[in-house]
Design a protein around this motif. Structure first.
Motif, PDB file in Angstrom:
ATOM      1  N   TYR A  51       0.889  -1.543   0.219  1.00  0.00           N
ATOM      2  CA  TYR A  51      -0.248  -0.360   0.515  1.00  0.00           C
ATOM      3  C   TYR A  51       0.937   1.389  -0.067  1.00  0.00           C
ATOM      4  CZ  TYR A  51      -3.434   3.811   1.585  1.00  0.00           C
ATOM      5  OH  TYR A  51      -3.426   5.277   1.450  1.00  0.00           O
ATOM      6  N   TYR A  52       2.093   1.352   0.282  1.00  0.00           N
ATOM      7  CA  TYR A  52       3.073   2.446   1.347  1.00  0.00           C
ATOM      8  C   TYR A  52       3.762   2.627  -0.427  1.00  0.00           C
ATOM      9  CZ  TYR A  52       1.237   3.692   5.479  1.00  0.00           C
ATOM     10  OH  TYR A  52       1.040   3.656   6.862  1.00  0.00           O
ATOM     11  N   SER A  55       1.136   4.298  -2.565  1.00  0.00           N
ATOM     12  CA  SER A  55       0.977   6.160  -2.484  1.00  0.00           C
ATOM     13  C   SER A  55       1.987   7.111  -3.043  1.00  0.00           C
ATOM     14  CB  SER A  55       1.115   5.797  -0.768  1.00  0.00           C
ATOM     15  OG  SER A  55      -0.112   5.173  -0.214  1.00  0.00           O
TER      16      SER A  55
END
Length: 103
Positions: A51-52, A55
């Motif tokens: 996820y990061y 992002s």
């Protein structure tokens, strides 16, 4: 006589082996439930890493777009953060859940 000795030794090793297996499975510092919890936490953290990473890629793309020129920086600030010039009114249209229609 030798036969009885082997049976005693055999049952001793079986009992010792079972005791050791039981100890390592439930009572040791690295017991089976702890290993399962650690594996599950690792799985969750790997999902967060993914996820990061996505992002970070999104933010880097936006950064490249914004740093291009003053006009793009102003457009980005108006669209993303609803900034306005002095003396200007900005109207945000929201849905029934009080969230903006454009995100």
């Amino acid at each position: 006589m030798i036969n009885r000795l082997f049976r005693k030794l055999g049952s001793f090793y079986v009992a010792s082996g079972l005791g050791l297996l039981l100890w390592m499975t439930f009572f040791d510092a690295n017991d089976l439930p702890t290993q399962i919890r650690n594996w599950w936490r690792l799985h969750q953290l790997e999902g967060e890493v993914q996820y990061y990473r996505t992002s970070i890629k999104t933010v880097q793309t936006e950064q490249r777009e914004v740093l291009g020129s003053d006009r793009l920086r102003e457009k980005f600030a108006r669209e993303k953060y609803w900034m306005k010039k002095q003396g200007e009114d900005v109207f945000v249209i929201v849905d029934e859940h009080n969230e903006p229609l454009e995100k």
